[in-house]
Design an enzyme around this catalytic site. Sequence first.
Site, short mmCIF file in Angstrom:
data_model
loop_
_atom_site.label_atom_id
_atom_site.label_comp_id
_atom_site.label_asym_id
_atom_site.label_seq_id
_atom_site.Cartn_x
_atom_site.Cartn_y
_atom_site.Cartn_z
N ASN A 17 0.96 -1.09 0.07
CA ASN A 17 -0.14 0.06 -0.03
C ASN A 17 0.87 1.20 0.09
OD1 ASN A 17 -2.23 1.55 -0.06
ND2 ASN A 17 -2.73 1.20 2.19
N GLU A 75 0.97 -3.02 -5.07
CA GLU A 75 0.43 -1.62 -5.01
C GLU A 75 1.69 -0.85 -4.45
OE1 GLU A 75 -3.54 0.43 -3.27
OE2 GLU A 75 -3.06 -1.52 -2.68
N ASP A 77 -1.88 -10.13 -4.36
CA ASP A 77 -3.18 -9.65 -3.86
C ASP A 77 -4.15 -9.95 -5.05
OD1 ASP A 77 -5.53 -8.25 -3.02
OD2 ASP A 77 -4.44 -6.14 -2.99
N ASN A 99 -7.55 -9.93 -4.47
CA ASN A 99 -8.78 -9.07 -4.12
C ASN A 99 -9.99 -10.01 -4.24
OD1 ASN A 99 -8.56 -6.19 -3.12
ND2 ASN A 99 -7.42 -6.19 -5.36
N HIS A 133 -2.56 -4.47 4.56
CA HIS A 133 -2.32 -6.00 4.13
C HIS A 133 -1.20 -6.39 4.88
CE1 HIS A 133 -4.56 -6.55 0.26
NE2 HIS A 133 -4.50 -5.23 0.37
#
Length: 253
Positions: A9, A35, A148, A150, A245
Amino acid sequence: MKIVSYNVNGIRAALKKGFIEWLQSVDPDVICLQEIKAQEDQLDLSVFADAGYAHNFWYSAQKKGYSGVAILSKTKPDHIEFGTGIETMDFEGRNLRADFGDLSIMSMYLPSGTNMARLDFKLNYMAEIQGYFNELRKKRPNLIVLGDYNICHEAIDIHDPVRNKNVSGFLPVEREWIGNLMKSGFIDSFRHFNKEPDNYTWWSYRANARNNNKGWRLDYGMVAEPLKGRLKRSVILSEAKHSDHCPILVEVD
């Protein structure tokens, strides 16, 4: 080989929260990031080299401060593949692959479906990436796709499956896709070793969700079937707190 995957992130934000010290303590051979929210020229790459990861590769989105994936490695890969060659997904920097001998490791950041337009984008990505994997495994059968996704696959993977049944990330069409991905020849490495509930990799920043462990398991180490006999360990590293995360770890011979 010890492989870690982590949606950070924002790598620059994670670095300010002790990411390098944590990375050195875990000491993986390879770490896949998602990310990253940065362009390579916005980073001081020497901090990664000094930590033992001189071989670091960055695949950013065209849009600055958005998406992007990376792979950091102690040893030099035989080959790096930036993107998939599929124009509809590569502009967002979501796939990066490193080959080490007969082993291929991909860092993948699958889109989220935050609204109808993005859900349509996500569903299209899911369809196209499945076809890509089918072709890739003909040439590189020993493939590990970490990142990830999602998506929560089963009710056990989300803290409140009833209330979230109509929320992107737990929609029937998304759950079916990840199930079909496994049927096509991938192993959910974490569930290969651990069938217990309450194991999550993402928590909302709202309502003290992480402290109450009201989370979602969105991050996976999908291991191609030919590697089943080489799988040694797959765990969630929930103590790491540089992001919303937490990382996952997969170990293979």
